[in-house]
Design a protein around this motif. Sequence first.
Motif, PDB file in Angstrom:
ATOM      1  N   MET A 159       0.854  -1.195   0.000  1.00  9.18           N
ATOM      2  CA  MET A 159       0.000   0.000   0.000  1.00  9.18           C
ATOM      3  C   MET A 159       0.882   1.235   0.000  1.00  9.18           C
ATOM      4  N   SER A 160       0.607   2.179  -0.885  1.00 12.73           N
ATOM      5  CA  SER A 160       1.407   3.388  -0.985  1.00 12.73           C
ATOM      6  C   SER A 160       1.100   4.353   0.140  1.00 12.73           C
ATOM      7  N   GLU A 161       1.982   5.363   0.314  1.00 16.74           N
ATOM      8  CA  GLU A 161       1.766   6.365   1.345  1.00 16.74           C
ATOM      9  C   GLU A 161       0.492   7.152   1.072  1.00 16.74           C
ATOM     10  N   ALA A 162       0.245   7.428  -0.230  1.00 19.30           N
ATOM     11  CA  ALA A 162      -0.974   8.182  -0.579  1.00 19.30           C
ATOM     12  C   ALA A 162      -2.225   7.419  -0.170  1.00 19.30           C
ATOM     13  N   PHE A 216      -9.207  -5.395 -18.394  1.00 17.37           N
ATOM     14  CA  PHE A 216      -8.313  -5.505 -17.252  1.00 17.37           C
ATOM     15  C   PHE A 216      -7.823  -4.132 -16.793  1.00 17.37           C
ATOM     16  N   SER A 217      -7.418  -3.292 -17.750  1.00 16.81           N
ATOM     17  CA  SER A 217      -6.911  -1.968 -17.381  1.00 16.81           C
ATOM     18  C   SER A 217      -8.010  -1.096 -16.792  1.00 16.81           C
ATOM     19  N   THR A 218      -9.258  -1.366 -17.133  1.00 16.01           N
ATOM     20  CA  THR A 218     -10.369  -0.567 -16.628  1.00 16.01           C
ATOM     21  C   THR A 218     -10.768  -0.957 -15.213  1.00 16.01           C
ATOM     22  N   PHE A 219     -10.710  -2.237 -14.905  1.00 16.69           N
ATOM     23  CA  PHE A 219     -11.277  -2.707 -13.633  1.00 16.69           C
ATOM     24  C   PHE A 219     -10.261  -3.322 -12.667  1.00 16.69           C
ATOM     25  N   ALA A 220      -9.070  -3.661 -13.129  1.00 17.93           N
ATOM     26  CA  ALA A 220      -8.148  -4.405 -12.275  1.00 17.93           C
ATOM     27  C   ALA A 220      -7.549  -3.537 -11.184  1.00 17.93           C
ATOM     28  N   GLY A 221      -7.081  -4.180 -10.127  1.00 23.20           N
ATOM     29  CA  GLY A 221      -6.475  -3.466  -9.015  1.00 23.20           C
ATOM     30  C   GLY A 221      -5.065  -3.022  -9.302  1.00 23.20           C
ATOM     31  N   GLN A 222      -4.341  -3.731 -10.167  1.00 18.68           N
ATOM     32  CA  GLN A 222      -2.990  -3.337 -10.560  1.00 18.68           C
ATOM     33  C   GLN A 222      -3.022  -2.965 -12.039  1.00 18.68           C
ATOM     34  N   PRO A 223      -3.214  -1.680 -12.350  1.00 17.31           N
ATOM     35  CA  PRO A 223      -3.476  -1.280 -13.737  1.00 17.31           C
ATOM     36  C   PRO A 223      -2.268  -1.330 -14.658  1.00 17.31           C
ATOM     37  N   LEU A 224      -1.083  -1.637 -14.144  1.00 18.03           N
ATOM     38  CA  LEU A 224       0.093  -1.646 -14.997  1.00 18.03           C
ATOM     39  C   LEU A 224       0.379  -3.013 -15.606  1.00 18.03           C
ATOM     40  N   SER A 225      -0.412  -4.020 -15.276  1.00 16.26           N
ATOM     41  CA  SER A 225      -0.195  -5.363 -15.816  1.00 16.26           C
ATOM     42  C   SER A 225      -0.611  -5.416 -17.281  1.00 16.26           C
ATOM     43  N   ARG A 246     -11.304  -1.264  -1.478  1.00 19.40           N
ATOM     44  CA  ARG A 246     -11.309  -0.046  -0.675  1.00 19.40           C
ATOM     45  C   ARG A 246      -9.988   0.698  -0.775  1.00 19.40           C
ATOM     46  N   ARG A 247      -8.909  -0.032  -0.961  1.00 19.26           N
ATOM     47  CA  ARG A 247      -7.622   0.622  -1.135  1.00 19.26           C
ATOM     48  C   ARG A 247      -7.559   1.364  -2.469  1.00 19.26           C
ATOM     49  N   ARG A 248      -8.186   0.776  -3.484  1.00 18.59           N
ATOM     50  CA  ARG A 248      -7.988   1.298  -4.838  1.00 18.59           C
ATOM     51  C   ARG A 248      -9.061   2.292  -5.272  1.00 18.59           C
ATOM     52  N   LEU A 249     -10.290   2.125  -4.824  1.00 15.72           N
ATOM     53  CA  LEU A 249     -11.380   2.965  -5.307  1.00 15.72           C
ATOM     54  C   LEU A 249     -11.144   4.458  -5.091  1.00 15.72           C
ATOM     55  N   PRO A 250     -10.594   4.910  -3.962  1.00 14.47           N
ATOM     56  CA  PRO A 250     -10.371   6.352  -3.803  1.00 14.47           C
ATOM     57  C   PRO A 250      -9.391   6.929  -4.824  1.00 14.47           C
ATOM     58  N   LEU A 251      -8.587   6.068  -5.449  1.00 14.80           N
ATOM     59  CA  LEU A 251      -7.605   6.534  -6.415  1.00 14.80           C
ATOM     60  C   LEU A 251      -8.055   6.325  -7.855  1.00 14.80           C
ATOM     61  N   LEU A 260       2.059 -13.924  -9.987  1.00 19.13           N
ATOM     62  CA  LEU A 260       3.401 -13.370  -9.975  1.00 19.13           C
ATOM     63  C   LEU A 260       3.379 -11.879 -10.274  1.00 19.13           C
ATOM     64  N   THR A 261       2.299 -11.389 -10.881  1.00 20.97           N
ATOM     65  CA  THR A 261       2.268  -9.988 -11.296  1.00 20.97           C
ATOM     66  C   THR A 261       0.990  -9.263 -10.924  1.00 20.97           C
ATOM     67  N   SER A 262       0.160  -9.838 -10.085  1.00 25.41           N
ATOM     68  CA  SER A 262      -1.099  -9.171  -9.778  1.00 25.41           C
ATOM     69  C   SER A 262      -1.524  -9.443  -8.349  1.00 25.41           C
ATOM     70  N   VAL A 263      -2.645  -8.844  -7.944  1.00 25.81           N
ATOM     71  CA  VAL A 263      -3.162  -8.992  -6.591  1.00 25.81           C
ATOM     72  C   VAL A 263      -4.562  -9.578  -6.633  1.00 25.81           C
ATOM     73  N   ILE A 264      -5.199  -9.721  -5.498  1.00 31.77           N
ATOM     74  CA  ILE A 264      -6.455 -10.460  -5.379  1.00 31.77           C
ATOM     75  C   ILE A 264      -7.547  -9.915  -6.298  1.00 31.77           C
ATOM     76  N   VAL A 265      -7.732  -8.621  -6.343  1.00 28.43           N
ATOM     77  CA  VAL A 265      -8.828  -8.057  -7.128  1.00 28.43           C
ATOM     78  C   VAL A 265      -8.652  -8.359  -8.605  1.00 28.43           C
ATOM     79  N   ASN A 266      -7.403  -8.485  -9.065  1.00 25.58           N
ATOM     80  CA  ASN A 266      -7.167  -8.821 -10.461  1.00 25.58           C
ATOM     81  C   ASN A 266      -7.670 -10.215 -10.786  1.00 25.58           C
TER      82      ASN A 266
END
Length: 561
Positions: free
Chosen positions: A1-4, A109-118, A41-46, A330-336
């Motif tokens: 989780m980032s500082e932001a 994936f880029s629209t809905f995933a939790g890690q958008p850089l995959s 909840r971590r990602r929606l505010p961003l 190896l490259t994503s998290v649960i929401v992905n």
Amino acid sequence: MSEAEAVIRNQSGYINHTAKKDYGPLEFTGRIAGGLRLDLRRRLPLYASDWTDAFKAENFQKSLSSILYLFIAALAPAITFGSRFLDGTNGQFGVLEMIMSTAVSGVIFSTFAGQPLSILGATGPFLAYTLVVYDMAVGADVEFMPFYFWVCMWCSLFTILVAVFDLCALMKHVTMFSEDIFAGLISLIFIIDGVRPIIENFSENKMSLTSAMFEALLFMYTFGLATYLSHFRRTPWLLRPIRNLMANFAVTISLVTASALAAIYSSDTNLRMLSVDADFSPNLVLSDGSKRPWVVNPMGIERSFPAWAIAYAILPAIGFAVLGYLDQNLTSVIVNRFVRGALTLPVCAVLGLPLSVASTVPSITHVISLTTYEVKQLPEGERKVPSKVVEQRATNFLIHVLIGCALFLAPALKFLPRAVLQGVFFYMGIASLTGNNLFDRLFLWLIWDPAKYPQYHYIQKLPIRRVHLYTLVQVVCLGILYGLKAIKETSVVFPFFMASLAIIRKAMRFLFTQEELELLDSLPAEEEDGKGLSPEQPDLVNLEKSKENDEGEPAKATMGV
């Protein structure tokens, strides 16, 4: 989780139940979909800033260069994998389907995933297992497309269950022992499947000797030029921007020039060219000469699909789910995982498309291309340390939109010789060996003078016989894994053996001490925190931090895969 994200959570206070403990992505929460809800909840505010950060003045140039570069880097393997799907499934789907799968899955994936850089695309293990599913359909005498539909839908269900029950937390038991073997399997698939058709041209008399020799020359030219250009930035030739450009687009340059060379002599040889229809229709031709519809009928296309085959599809679906679990995590998290199970898998099933997953190399390349480095003085000298990453969704979204637009290039794709694509496939395999700890230690077997061993951290602290024994165990596991994949009668179970590698690793504590395992099964501490890599040293996915770039921008990956 980032500082932001931490600031947002502290100010909003919307995760009251984590006041005592902040669960990470590899922890069981003890709640149904607990990890999924926490990630949301971590990602929606961003989410809103995910679409705007790329277009800020300080990020725009870096974002634009990443879009253009990754578009080419992702399109080339989509074409190459499409040709392999075409051959392996006897025309059930091919290049257009692979490009469409990459584009559609990537946009979702880029629209809905939790890690958008995959970055999404095909991978070697998924290619191999799709061919296993095809062989199962042929062996059961059922239509492949409806059978594939049900396999994907069952896999979608299992993937959603993985996310709902926080099963991604099991990945904490997967160490570099398993990761190196998994990466080795990918390399072997690329290398062997790349060179095999070239050898078969001579052994099975598929074509004249002249054509077979010319395909072999195109194969070697493509591989040789891509290898040379990928290291071109290290040479003193030309200007630095030109060197970097040629290295970044090594695969594309090799593919285009080899195809041009083939076109010059095409009238004198009988080259096998890529089979692509210009009418944007599916590749499969039905018995009446028409093309199958884009939407797959799950109950049969030309004949009724038996009900028992729906249940039969559960077995390969579990294999796909296990394979996807290991590959994707190896490259994503649960929401992905949830997004892939709920959206991308059903879309591929309905349209009859090959499956696309988060591909490790282009995904990390994407991160590197969006990273700004700053030079810091460390005790061991100057090092480039990441200072900022432009994490957002826009670049990933636009990359896959451009890949979708490449479908309009279909009329030009038929001029690509298959031998050139085999050369790209072979290059992908050889290039992916770099940085694999298993192969680094395997190459030590060829060095007979211990004084000339590379100074790896485990070499300095362990007897070399212990290092070789650990390598031998991995080689045996890799051999068993590839053998299970290669033999049709056992190929359906190779994902399960892959999953069992974590258990084998735990059993190795009876063969090695804990200290030995910690040295052999991990990166040194200075590499884990990013302080031990020199600016020119490649990391585990053959990415380079360029020492030459005066502006501190990272060099792109040396391979377009």
